[in-house]
Structure formats: C-alpha cells, structure tokens
Design an enzyme around this catalytic site. Structure first.
Site, PDB file in Angstrom:
ATOM      1  N   GLN A   1      -9.510   9.687  -4.457  1.00 27.97           N
ATOM      2  CA  GLN A   1      -9.393  10.274  -3.348  1.00 27.97           C
ATOM      3  C   GLN A   1     -10.434  10.953  -2.773  1.00 27.97           C
ATOM      4  OE1 GLN A   1      -5.881  10.647  -1.372  1.00 27.97           O
ATOM      5  NE2 GLN A   1      -7.790  10.911  -0.113  1.00 27.97           N
TER       6      GLN A   1
ATOM      7  N   GLU B   1     -10.952   4.139   7.281  1.00 29.28           N
ATOM      8  CA  GLU B   1      -9.771   4.675   7.733  1.00 29.28           C
ATOM      9  C   GLU B   1     -10.178   5.955   8.563  1.00 29.28           C
ATOM     10  OE1 GLU B   1      -7.102   6.340   4.835  1.00 29.28           O
ATOM     11  OE2 GLU B   1      -5.477   6.705   6.499  1.00 29.28           O
TER      12      GLU B   1
ATOM     13  N   ASP C   1       2.542   3.360   2.902  1.00 25.79           N
ATOM     14  CA  ASP C   1       1.323   4.255   2.491  1.00 25.79           C
ATOM     15  C   ASP C   1       2.014   5.498   1.917  1.00 25.79           C
ATOM     16  OD1 ASP C   1      -1.058   5.095   2.467  1.00 25.79           O
ATOM     17  OD2 ASP C   1      -1.471   5.214   4.637  1.00 25.79           O
TER      18      ASP C   1
ATOM     19  N   HIS D   1      -9.224   1.757   0.380  1.00 22.39           N
ATOM     20  CA  HIS D   1      -9.304   2.286   1.556  1.00 22.39           C
ATOM     21  C   HIS D   1     -10.670   2.181   2.003  1.00 22.39           C
ATOM     22  CE1 HIS D   1      -5.749   4.331  -0.704  1.00 22.39           C
ATOM     23  NE2 HIS D   1      -5.502   4.873   0.548  1.00 22.39           N
TER      24      HIS D   1
ATOM     25  N   HIS E   1       0.904  -1.124  -0.043  1.00 25.54           N
ATOM     26  CA  HIS E   1      -0.042   0.018   0.056  1.00 25.54           C
ATOM     27  C   HIS E   1       0.850   1.245   0.077  1.00 25.54           C
ATOM     28  CE1 HIS E   1      -3.744   1.873   1.184  1.00 25.54           C
ATOM     29  NE2 HIS E   1      -3.120   2.851   1.163  1.00 25.54           N
TER      30      HIS E   1
ATOM     31  N   TRP F   1       0.759  13.842   4.189  1.00 22.98           N
ATOM     32  CA  TRP F   1       0.363  12.852   5.313  1.00 22.98           C
ATOM     33  C   TRP F   1       1.231  12.624   6.017  1.00 22.98           C
ATOM     34  CZ3 TRP F   1      -1.283  12.173   0.133  1.00 22.98           C
ATOM     35  CH2 TRP F   1      -2.566  12.507  -0.246  1.00 22.98           C
TER      36      TRP F   1
ATOM     37  N   HIS G   1       1.565   5.331  -2.110  1.00 22.03           N
ATOM     38  CA  HIS G   1       0.826   6.345  -2.906  1.00 22.03           C
ATOM     39  C   HIS G   1       1.889   7.054  -3.862  1.00 22.03           C
ATOM     40  CE1 HIS G   1      -3.240   6.470  -1.415  1.00 22.03           C
ATOM     41  NE2 HIS G   1      -2.598   6.032  -0.242  1.00 22.03           N
TER      42      HIS G   1
HETATM   43 FE   FE2 Z   1      -3.372   5.124   1.548  1.00 24.45          FE
END
Ligand code: FE2
Length: 427
Positions: free
Chosen positions: A153, A214, A310, A211, A58, A316, A60
C-alpha cells in the site's frame, strides 16, 4: 436417474429458458429441458435466472467494515484514505481483522458472492493483516474462494523493507503479487517497481494484480510498462491492471497505441466503478471527470474486463453491502453502457470475466462445473442489474448456503393489484 438436487424451469444467463439443472456429488450433472430424473430435493425456479456466483476481482478485506476507526475520511480523497489507513494500522489486532472479514464474508455469501480477490497490505513489519486474512481464507474455504494479493500500500520502494515483507507474505501463502507504481516516489521508481514485481511473479509462477495508475494524471502510464513486462516475461493472460483510471484522462492518440499493446499482452483489467466515480476527479471543478477506465473500448479490443467492489465501509468508502449487482449497475451508468448487449457484458464483468482473471476452476453453469449457483429473482441478467435482484437461493457445491425472501410490496390502492414484484413480464 437419481440426482441430489434438481432446479426446475430455470433461465440461464445465455438466454436459454425452461431448463432443468441436475446436481450430483456437488457438481452439475445435466442441464436440459424436462430432465427425466428424480431428486431428494427439487427447487422450482419459475422461469427465474440461475447464474454462476458473483465474483469480486478487487477488494480490500483487511480494511472492510472498519468505518470510523480511528476517524472518518473528511475529504473523501484517496490520499486521506491512505493516510487514515496508516493511522489505523498500528491499532489493528489480528482478531479484529479476522472478525470483520468473516462478517463481510457472511454478507458476501448472502449476496451470492462466492469468490473474492482481496489485496492485503504488506507494509507492516508484523504482517498482521497477512496472517489474519490467511486465517480467514482457511476458515471460509468451504463456502467462499478467497484469493489474496500481496499489496504494498505504501509503495514497494517507498516503504522501507517492503520488498522483503512482500516476499515473506508470498512465502506464508499469499497467492498473487501486487504493486502500486503510481504511489512510488517518481515515475522511474514506479516503472522499476513494475519490472521488479513482474520478475518476482515470473520466478515463482504466480499471477500479478497491481493497483496501476489510480490517478487522474494522464501522464501516469505505468500500464504501458506492465503490458511490456508481461510480454517480456511470458506472463500473458496472468497479469491484471486494477483501476487504470489515468486512461480516462489520457490523450486519445496515445490510447489508440496503448490498447493494442494491452491486448497483445492479454492484460486483465479491473475497473472499480463505485470507488472510481467517488474518488477520481476530486481536483476538478467542472466538468468533473468520471475517472473510470475506458471499459467499452477495452471490451471491444477483446480484453478480459472485470468490475470490483474495492471497498465496503472502510477509510475510502462509507457505503456498500457486498452487492455485485450494485457494482455492475454503477458501471452501466458511469460508462454509459446502456445498450442491451453492453448491459449483459456488465453482468459478465461481475461473474464469468472475474472468474477468468482469478483462474477459478470448475466455474460456470455447464455439466461438470461445480454446483455453485445463485437463483436470482429476475428473468434475465439485465433485469437482475435493474432491480438488484433478490438472491432467492445461493448454493455452494450443491448445498444451499443462503436464502433470501422475494421482494414484494403490498399495495392498498383502489382498483390496483394488492401485491407487486417490480418485474416486467412480457407475453
Ligand atoms: Fe484497491
């Protein structure tokens, strides 16, 4: 017998030690003690661990290494991260995404991370990131397996036109159907999105990785719908729920019903320990929830569990270096998986388990598998997690693609060794 390469005196993740690994034509030809063969190149492992490459289930890659663009995430929350990504999106160029992603893949290879499932945001009428990552996938193919997930997203129903954009991304070559049900406007929309996206995947014979839940909200239960739709559409073993952090906060009685449903559907699960521990629990005072999904309980139920990185240096998360041993180490601590067997399973969660979720073919340390191997400066998987072991040699299809020096410290202490390596050698 002649081989291309032989690794001598290796220890394997399953505990076998003193074995030689013969490589021929890019594949593992033999694994046995004192292999009676010669090779153009021999690598002495000195009893150190030879593992299959790390796999990140996982990530991005469209956002990675963009830290500080256009500004930093001040609150450190998921929602500010999503807002910040929306600010950055209009300023992105395809070249910049490609350049950052390639730089990240360099880091990955150096860390022995040779397969990554990356979500790619499709909520952009230009599909800029999709085209950029498809280009990256093509360019890194000789040394890294990049699998792409069409990720809405901003919500597949919430963002105008997202379903068409997602479908177009699949048409252009994106591999897996993504989703984000907890970010749709209502619980009902979230459940509807799970149904629609699973149907899309079933129609096209694709895998699903959403996702899912979350959030710290214990009533976010889209995983239930995901398990149910997986069963209804015959997608068992091909659907993954990523994050599932709401399970951390759910009522125990409800979870006692949920986990068997997930096991029936053979759902894959991805926890992202570095991100879950920093993003979840942000609305808590004390005690603060850890937020990671129920990893030991899901493992005990026989589900396939992988850990993902991630994020690395993006809206993030400001840290990270493509080190899946750091990810596994965080999981050990967050899930209190400090038993010997539990720690070994955390190593599996960054190697064999994500390989299964991605459906990688020819993965593993066994005759016939691709000669994709990492020589770690550690005597076993637990020591590798403990020391974030140096990747002494990284091999792809039998060719060395990266090397790192062993970790040594020089000491100047009276009556003490001049050099140490942080390994514990047992007699
Ligand atoms: Fe993610």
């Amino acid at each position: 017998m002649t081989m291309d390469t032989i690794l001598r005196d290796a220890t394997l993740p399953d505990g076998r030690s003193g074995v030689d690994i013969g490589i021929s034509g890019g594949r593992i030809a033999a694994i046995e003690p004192r292999l009676a063969a010669t090779a153009a190149e021999e690598i002495g492992c000195n009893g150190m661990l030879v593992a299959p490459p790390f796999v990140d289930a996982h990530f991005h890659m469209d956002a990675t290494l963009s830290l500080g663009l256009p500004r930093l995430n001040r609150s450190g929350t998921l929602l500010e991260g999503i807002a910040l990504w929306s600010e950055l999106k209009p300023q992105l160029t395809q070249d910049a995404i490609v350049e950052r992603a390639l730089a990240y893949c360099d880091w990955a290879v150096a860390q022995g991370l040779l397969a990554i499932r990356s979500h790619v945001d499709i909520c952009d009428p230009r599909l800029l990131a999709v085209d950029a990552l498809l280009e990256v996938k093509r360019r890194v193919k000789p040394y890294l397996d990049l699998q792409l997930v069409a990720f809405p997203q901003d919500g597949v129903f919430r963002f105008p036109g997202a379903m068409d954009l997602l479908t177009e991304a699949l048409r252009r070559g994106v591999d897996v159907v993504g989703g984000i049900p907890h970010f749709e406007r209502t619980m009902e929309d979230g459940a509807r999105s799970v149904r629609a996206l699973c149907e899309l995947a079933a129609d096209r014979g694709l895998r699903v990785d959403m996702h899912c839940d979350e959030t710290d909200d214990p009533l976010s239960r889209h995983v239930e719908t995901l398990a149910c739709e997986t069963q209804r559409l015959g997608l068992q073993g091909r659907v993954t729920g990523s994050h599932l952090t709401s399970m951390h906060s759910m009522d125990n009685y409800y979870v006692s019903k949920l986990i068997p449903l997930m096991a029936e559907a053979r759902l894959g699960v991805v926890a992202n320990p570095l991100i879950n521990i920093t993003i979840q629990g942000r609305h808590d005072t004390y005690p603060k929830r850890r937020g990671m999904t129920r990893v030991p309980e899901l493992m005990a139920a026989g589900l396939t569990i992988a850990f993902g990185h991630d994020c690395v240096m993006d809206p993030w998360y400001s840290l990270g270096s493509a080190d899946m041993l750091e990810v596994a180490g965080m999981a050990v601590h967050v899930a209190q998986m400090t038993g010997l067997d539990a720690m070994r399973r955390c190593f599996d969660a960054v190697t064999s388990q994500p390989a299964e979720l991605l459906g990688l073919d020819g993965y593993g340390v066994a005759p016939g598998c691709h000669a994709d191997l990492v020589l770690l400066e550690a005597q076993d998987p637990i020591e590798a997690i403990r020391t974030r072991a140096a990747r002494l040699v990284v091999m792809r299809r039998g060719k060395i693609v990266a090397r790192s020096p062993a970790r040594r410290a020089q000491l100047a202490l009276p009556g003490r060794p001049r050099e140490i390596d942080f390994l514990l050698r047992r007699p």
